[in-house]
Design an enzyme around this catalytic site. Structure first.
Site, PDB file in Angstrom:
ATOM      1  N   LYS A  74      -4.475  10.370  -9.777  1.00  0.00           N
ATOM      2  CA  LYS A  74      -3.129  10.106 -10.246  1.00  0.00           C
ATOM      3  C   LYS A  74      -3.216   9.602 -11.689  1.00  0.00           C
ATOM      4  O   LYS A  74      -3.656   8.488 -11.945  1.00  0.00           O
ATOM      5  CB  LYS A  74      -2.453   9.062  -9.370  1.00  0.00           C
ATOM      6  CG  LYS A  74      -1.041   8.688  -9.846  1.00  0.00           C
ATOM      7  CD  LYS A  74      -0.442   7.630  -8.939  1.00  0.00           C
ATOM      8  CE  LYS A  74       0.926   7.201  -9.445  1.00  0.00           C
ATOM      9  NZ  LYS A  74       1.524   6.163  -8.585  1.00  0.00           N
ATOM     10  N   ASP A 106       8.972   2.542  -1.982  1.00  0.00           N
ATOM     11  CA  ASP A 106       9.148   3.961  -2.298  1.00  0.00           C
ATOM     12  C   ASP A 106       8.531   4.837  -1.209  1.00  0.00           C
ATOM     13  O   ASP A 106       7.813   5.799  -1.503  1.00  0.00           O
ATOM     14  CB  ASP A 106       8.511   4.282  -3.653  1.00  0.00           C
ATOM     15  CG  ASP A 106       9.022   5.616  -4.222  1.00  0.00           C
ATOM     16  OD1 ASP A 106      10.101   6.063  -3.786  1.00  0.00           O
ATOM     17  OD2 ASP A 106       8.346   6.202  -5.082  1.00  0.00           O
TER      18      ASP A 106
END
Length: 945
Positions: free
Chosen positions: A662, A764
């Site tokens: 990421k 999230d």
């Protein structure tokens, strides 16, 4: 008079008259427009006519009066799937007589302004999702004759003011969450009451002593499924107009009066099951000539069942299960002969009693009988051949008796049979060969008898068969490959403790729905079939006490749902595979085989009560509590360990370069803060269902710009989002996998919320942040928005900026509320619903006020779940005509599990945080749902006509 003045005066008078005639119309028009404005979904377009191009009286569902032709007297919009809230402007329809919103999805509170409708006679809000308390203002509608509020989410106490509605004839409150003493505090004063429907709430109290005087007009009383108690007062039996009585599932006790059949002559339905009534059943029950339904199950009635149905031509069913009826004498079943003329009888059940004697041949006359269920009694003799003339039978249960003789080939006449259970008797002979006509057969249980011969290959033609149990007999020979046809839907197969032999056919791989396989205690030989690894829905695998040899196949690695594995008392050898330590096993029996080498140390191998490994003399190591010898050192390890570790390090480094990386886009606002939050969160957590981080990169690129990246453990099966919306031609995410993933994600949240020193809020959670490893175990990742709860609580501003993802973020976050555990639970609920329905919460259909929560909740309450769930979940199941309830009981238990999961999702995604389910409770309910899906131990019950 001045002509000009006269003209103006006449014009003014005309205008005033016109205004007077139009004004009432204007009031109702404004009210209806306001009602329409609160409706967020109108799938059938029923309100399309509600526009200015038509007069109000021509709008669909609107009825105007005859005396006052411009005033609305009826608003009837039933069965239209309308979604929204009921506008308080409804209280301005002052001429309204009938308000009927039956079977829609109206939510929110019932507006107290309904109390302004003084002319209202019928209020029907049944089967919606109204919540809150019943407004006391309804008591102002003194002309009310029908108040129908069943099938909502109403709670609290019944307003005592409702006792003022002395004209009320129908009070319907069933299937809510209401409480209080409804009979003594409210209903006893409603002297005009004819119908009282108050089942499935939390009402308590007793039946008033004066009920026979106060409610003389009562014809229907349904108060089942509550917390009521006490005896039935003598005056109750003075209600001679009673036609239907349902007192089931309460805590009533006492005896029935001997003359009940004479005092309540109009009874057509009498339900008192699941209470604590005792004593002998009155013989006067035979005097109820209009009786249609009799339910006396789960009480403490004793003695002979002296009952005659000769004068009951309309009798539909009799259910006396779970009592102490019968005396084990030869004439115990003489009452069955009195049913010969009951041509409409479709259900006859008397399980778990003490009935002796034999079944009469006259049973063959009951041509409409669909359920004949008499298990667990003391019935003996042979099964009468006339029983096989009942060609409409769907359930035939005679298990747990003392029947002898053979299983007649005439059973092939019962082509509508769904459940066939002769378990635990003394039946003998061979099994009939002709099973090809049983296209509806779902469950066959012939275990614990004395059958011999081979297993008929024609059993493989029963394509809808879910459960086949023929354990504990004297069957011999090999397994017919036809039993494992590709079209088979078998969920449970029990073959244990027979005299079966030979190798397991490779065709067993075709049983892709198999959950329980038990072939213990036979003489099967050869190697364990590698093709069994294709049965990846297996939860219980019992293969002990056979003659199997060789290693445990590597293909078993795919059986990741196994909870019980028994391979004991065989001749298996080789190492115990380490992949078993990753299974959710609660029971593993490898005793008395020839396994060798070091045993694993994790998972079930740490469970002293769940692991059995005695009788393997070449195993070693493991945890100290196993008291096994220490494994000898590996002679080849010296001098090579460092080289191997270097190789491993290189491999890991290379893998990290192509694995899950990421890279943080530092140009985005708050990216650096997000990076630090994720690093800090990941540093402090360790859990099986959280994504593991391999390393962190924080440096500069060739151009001198900051570079930050997180290297995660690579997840071979991608994200849950990809699987939910994957093309069915590629691969289907099974129901079992979805349940497992739900439990994995919930476990991760439970750890974050309750298992860390300081609770962590993810903020999230969504399918794209849930990744699946090679074994389809779910791992929650992406902690860029995560917050430590203590810090968030102390600094409210840190939570205001938290947006999460639209569709998944809790609604209170949009109002600036602090982050909370309940916010994560909301997101989890939406993920659950998305998994079951395969619709994104941000899809085009979820606009104009509709969201995924309301969509699912509306379908659940209106019994329309079968129309909204992901159809791929049922591709291996069937469908049948009829409503959802019929599908649940007839075709596949998957529907029930799917409903449970959707209900959990709805509870987790409630709008108000305090109404949401706790994550630990969600785990418990999901586990119960999973066990129900996997074990499938309950029998299919018959449909009610």
């Amino acid at each position: 008079m001045n002509p000009k003045f006269t003209f103006v005066f006449i014009l003014l008078i005309h205008f005033l008259c016109l205004f007077h005639s139009v004004f009432p119309f204007t009031v109702d028009h404004v009210a209806l427009v306001a009602i329409k404005s609160r409706i967020t979904l109108d799938p059938r377009g029923v309100l399309n006519t509600w526009n200015n191009s038509l007069p109000v009286c021509e709008w669909e569902g609107v009825t105007c009066g005859t005396k006052h032709p411009h005033r609305v007297v009826g608003l009837n919009l039933p069965n239209n799937n309308l979604v929204g809230t009921l506008s308080p402007y409804v209280g301005n329809l002052s001429f309204l007589h009938v308000l009927n919103l039956y079977n829609n999805s109206f939510r929110g509170h019932i507006p107290p302004q309904i109390g302004n409708l003084l002319r209202l006679r019928s209020l029907q809000l049944v089967k919606n999702t109204f919540e809150g308390e019943i407004p006391a203002n309804v008591s102002r509608c003194l002309n009310l004759k029908q108040l129908q509020l069943s099938g909502n989410n109403l709670g609290g106490f019944i307003p005592s003011q409702l006792s003022l509605l002395t004209k009320l004839q129908v009070l319907s409150l069933s299937y809510n969450r209401l409480k209080g003493d409804i009979l003594n505090k409210v209903a006893i004063n409603l002297t005009s009451l004819q119908i009282l429907l108050a089942s499935n709430n939390s009402f308590h109290g007793s039946i008033p002593d004066n009920i026979g005087v106060a409610l003389q007009n009562l014809a229907y009383i349904y108060i089942s499924g509550n917390k009521m108690s006490g005896i039935i007062p003598p005056s109750f039996y003075n209600l001679s107009r009673l036609q239907q009585v349902s007192l089931e599932k309460n805590k009533f006790h006492g005896t029935l009066p001997l003359d009940i059949g004479f005092r309540l002559p109009q009874l057509t339905a009498f339900f008192i099951g699941k209470n604590s009534f005792h004593g002998n059943l009155p013989t006067s029950l035979s005097n109820l000539t209009q009786l249609e339904q009799l339910g006396l199950y789960s009480n403490k009635f004793t003695g002979k069942f002296i009952f005659s149905a000769r004068n009951m031509p309309n009798l539909l069913f009799v259910e006396v299960n779970s009592n102490y009826l019968g005396t084990r004498e030869a004439d115990d079943l003489s009452f069955l002969q009195t049913f010969a003329n009951c041509s409409k009888l479709y259900r006859l059940e008397a399980s778990f009693n003490n009935f002796g004697g034999i079944l009469p041949a006259s049973l063959g006359n009951l041509s409409e009988l669909t359920v004949f269920n008499f298990p667990y009694n003391k019935i003996s003799g042979s099964i009468p051949s006339s029983l096989y003339n009942l060609i409409n039978l769907r359930v035939l249960g005679l298990q747990g008796n003392q029947f002898t003789g053979n299983l007649s080939p005439q059973i092939q006449k019962l082509t509508k049979l769904e459940l066939f259970d002769y378990n635990d008797n003394y039946l003998s002979g061979t099994l009939p060969n002709s099973w090809g006509n049983f296209s509806h057969l779902s469950e066959v249980n012939l275990a614990n008898n004395r059958f011999e011969g081979t297993i008929p290959s024609s059993l493989g033609s029963c394509n809808n068969l879910l459960y086949l149990t023929i354990s504990n007999n004297r069957l011999s020979g090999t397994l017919p490959p036809q039993l494992f046809q590709a079209s088979s839907m078998l969920v449970e197969l029990g073959l244990s403790y027979n005299q079966l032999q030979g190798v397991i056919p490779v065709e067993i791989e075709q049983l892709r729905n198999l959950v329980v396989l038990d072939m213990s205690g036979n003489s099967f030989l050869g190697k364990l079939p590698t093709t069994l690894g294709s049965c990846n829905e297996l939860v219980e695998l019992h293969m002990g006490e056979n003659l199997f040899t060789g290693f445990i196949p590597q293909s078993f690695k795919s059986l990741t749902g196994l909870r019980v594995l028994n391979l004991s008392h065989n001749k298996l050898s080789g190492p115990i595979p380490r992949f078993l330590e990753n299974f959710p096993l609660v029971g593993l029996d490898l005793s008395f085989d020839n396994f060798e080498g070091e045993i694993p140390r994790k998972g079930v191998f740490m469970n002293l009560s769940g692991l059995k490994i005695l009788g393997n003399n070449k195993i070693c190591g493991g945890i100290l509590e196993h008291h096994l010898p220490t494994c000898p050192p590996n002679n080849d390890s010296k001098g090579k360990g460092s080289k191997l570790s270097v190789v491993v390090i290189v491999i890991i480094a290379v893998a990290s370069l192509v694995a899950a990386v990421k890279v943080i886009n530092l140009e985005e606002r708050g990216a650096a803060k997000s990076f630090m939050a994720e690093c800090e969160t990941l540093r402090s957590i360790r859990h099986r269902n959280l994504l593991k981080i391999v390393t962190v990169c924080s440096s500069t690129d060739f151009q001198g710009n900051d570079f930050k990246a997180l290297v995660y453990e690579f997840m071979t099966n991608g994200s849950l989002h990809q699987w939910i919306f994957m093309d069915a031609r590629v691969r289907i995410l099974s129901l079992l996998h979805r349940v497992d993933i739900a439990i994995d994600v919930a476990s991760a949240l439970d750890y974050l919320h309750n298992g860390c020193g300081t609770p962590i809020i993810h903020c999230d959670l969504k399918p794209s942040n849930i990744l699946l490893d090679n074994d389809m175990v779910a791992h929650v990742g992406d902690f860029g928005l995560a917050r430590f709860l203590l810090r968030a609580t102390a600094n409210n501003s840190s939570s205001i900026a938290v947006k999460g993802t639209v569709g998944y973020a809790a609604p209170e976050y949009g109002l600036g509320s602090m982050v909370s555990k309940e916010g994560d639970v909301y997101s989890f609920g939406i993920v659950l619903l998305e998994m079951m329905i395969s619709k994104s919460p941000t899809g085009e259909m979820f606009e104009r006020g509709l969201n995924l929560h309301n969509y699912a909740n509306s379908a659940a309450l209106s019994d329309q779940l079968v129309n909204i769930i992901d159809p791929r979940l049922l591709e291996n199941g069937g469908t049948s005509e009829g409503n959802e309830g019929e599908i649940l009981t007839e075709v596949h238990r998957k529907h029930k599990c799917i409903r449970s999961i959707i209900e959990i999702g709805v509870k987790c995604s409630m709008e108000s945080p305090q109404d949401r389910m706790k994550i630990e409770d969600a785990i418990g309910e999901l586990q119960v749902t999973k066990d129900a899906l996997l074990k499938q131990l309950h029998v299919i019950r018959a449909k009610r006509v």
